[in-house]
Write a protein that holds these residues in place. Structure first.
Motif, mmCIF file in Angstrom:
data_model
loop_
_atom_site.group_PDB
_atom_site.id
_atom_site.type_symbol
_atom_site.label_atom_id
_atom_site.label_comp_id
_atom_site.label_asym_id
_atom_site.label_seq_id
_atom_site.Cartn_x
_atom_site.Cartn_y
_atom_site.Cartn_z
ATOM 1 N N PHE A 53 3.791 4.552 -2.669
ATOM 2 C CA PHE A 53 2.777 3.730 -2.013
ATOM 3 C C PHE A 53 3.137 3.564 -0.550
ATOM 4 O O PHE A 53 4.306 3.328 -0.217
ATOM 5 C CB PHE A 53 2.707 2.337 -2.662
ATOM 6 C CG PHE A 53 2.371 2.370 -4.125
ATOM 7 C CD1 PHE A 53 1.057 2.394 -4.550
ATOM 8 C CD2 PHE A 53 3.370 2.356 -5.083
ATOM 9 C CE1 PHE A 53 0.737 2.414 -5.895
ATOM 10 C CE2 PHE A 53 3.071 2.381 -6.432
ATOM 11 C CZ PHE A 53 1.742 2.409 -6.838
ATOM 12 N N ARG A 54 2.161 3.665 0.321
ATOM 13 C CA ARG A 54 2.377 3.361 1.737
ATOM 14 C C ARG A 54 2.435 1.842 1.874
ATOM 15 O O ARG A 54 1.525 1.139 1.433
ATOM 16 C CB ARG A 54 1.259 3.923 2.591
ATOM 17 C CG ARG A 54 1.245 5.423 2.588
ATOM 18 C CD ARG A 54 0.458 5.974 3.752
ATOM 19 N NE ARG A 54 0.560 7.416 3.773
ATOM 20 C CZ ARG A 54 1.580 8.098 4.279
ATOM 21 N NH1 ARG A 54 2.590 7.459 4.807
ATOM 22 N NH2 ARG A 54 1.602 9.406 4.253
ATOM 23 N N THR A 55 3.505 1.346 2.472
ATOM 24 C CA THR A 55 3.677 -0.104 2.560
ATOM 25 C C THR A 55 2.565 -0.758 3.365
ATOM 26 O O THR A 55 2.164 -1.879 3.083
ATOM 27 C CB THR A 55 5.053 -0.476 3.148
ATOM 28 O OG1 THR A 55 5.188 0.124 4.436
ATOM 29 C CG2 THR A 55 6.182 -0.008 2.237
ATOM 30 N N GLY A 56 2.021 -0.046 4.341
ATOM 31 C CA GLY A 56 0.935 -0.589 5.148
ATOM 32 C C GLY A 56 -0.371 -0.739 4.377
ATOM 33 O O GLY A 56 -1.281 -1.427 4.831
ATOM 34 N N SER A 57 -0.468 -0.097 3.209
ATOM 35 C CA SER A 57 -1.673 -0.178 2.385
ATOM 36 C C SER A 57 -1.535 -1.179 1.245
ATOM 37 O O SER A 57 -2.456 -1.333 0.449
ATOM 38 C CB SER A 57 -2.008 1.208 1.825
ATOM 39 O OG SER A 57 -2.332 2.091 2.880
ATOM 40 N N ILE A 58 -0.367 -1.824 1.152
ATOM 41 C CA ILE A 58 -0.187 -2.891 0.169
ATOM 42 C C ILE A 58 -0.771 -4.152 0.793
ATOM 43 O O ILE A 58 -0.256 -4.672 1.774
ATOM 44 C CB ILE A 58 1.294 -3.073 -0.209
ATOM 45 C CG1 ILE A 58 1.822 -1.796 -0.876
ATOM 46 C CG2 ILE A 58 1.459 -4.280 -1.144
ATOM 47 C CD1 ILE A 58 3.321 -1.806 -1.135
ATOM 48 N N LEU A 59 -1.875 -4.622 0.229
ATOM 49 C CA LEU A 59 -2.585 -5.763 0.796
ATOM 50 C C LEU A 59 -1.935 -7.090 0.413
ATOM 51 O O LEU A 59 -2.000 -8.049 1.172
ATOM 52 C CB LEU A 59 -4.049 -5.742 0.333
ATOM 53 C CG LEU A 59 -4.807 -4.442 0.636
ATOM 54 C CD1 LEU A 59 -6.201 -4.500 0.040
ATOM 55 C CD2 LEU A 59 -4.853 -4.176 2.130
ATOM 56 N N ALA A 60 -1.343 -7.138 -0.788
ATOM 57 C CA ALA A 60 -0.678 -8.354 -1.263
ATOM 58 C C ALA A 60 0.302 -7.963 -2.361
ATOM 59 O O ALA A 60 0.126 -6.933 -3.023
ATOM 60 C CB ALA A 60 -1.701 -9.351 -1.800
ATOM 61 N N TRP A 61 1.329 -8.785 -2.551
ATOM 62 C CA TRP A 61 2.267 -8.561 -3.647
ATOM 63 C C TRP A 61 2.843 -9.895 -4.097
ATOM 64 O O TRP A 61 2.816 -10.880 -3.372
ATOM 65 C CB TRP A 61 3.388 -7.610 -3.238
ATOM 66 C CG TRP A 61 4.346 -8.178 -2.217
ATOM 67 C CD1 TRP A 61 4.213 -8.104 -0.869
ATOM 68 C CD2 TRP A 61 5.538 -8.921 -2.466
ATOM 69 N NE1 TRP A 61 5.263 -8.760 -0.261
ATOM 70 C CE2 TRP A 61 6.090 -9.266 -1.221
ATOM 71 C CE3 TRP A 61 6.201 -9.338 -3.623
ATOM 72 C CZ2 TRP A 61 7.270 -10.001 -1.105
ATOM 73 C CZ3 TRP A 61 7.376 -10.064 -3.500
ATOM 74 C CH2 TRP A 61 7.896 -10.380 -2.255
#
Length: 70
Positions: A53-61
C-alpha cells in the motif's frame, strides 16, 4: 499518512481506509510487515494475500480490536 507513525506498528494488525489509484476506497484489516520509502508491506487479512500500500493513499488507520473466541 506519516511513515514514522506506521513504523511502530510493524508486526501488528491495523484497519485501514485506502484509496487505490483508480479512486476506489476500501476498508481492510492488514498485518503490517514493513515500511520501505512510501510503501507499506502487509498481509491483507480479508484476502489472505500479500499486499503493498502507498502510505500517502491510506486515508485513515487504527489498531484492530482484539477478537476473542467464544
Amino acid at each position: 499518512m506519516k511513515v514514522k507513525d506506521l513504523e511502530k506498528l510493524i508486526g501488528q494488525v491495523i484497519e485501514i481506509i485506502y484509496e487505490d489509484k483508480s479512486g476506489k476506497i476500501t476498508q481492510r484489516s492488514v498485518e503490517v510487515h514493513g515500511i520501505k520509502g512510501d510503501l507499506l508491506r502487509a498481509t491483507c487479512l480479508t484476502t489472505g494475500g500479500p499486499r503493498v500500500f502507498r502510505t500517502g493513499s491510506i486515508l485513515a488507520w487504527r489498531r484492530a480490536k482484539a477478537r476473542h473466541a467464544g
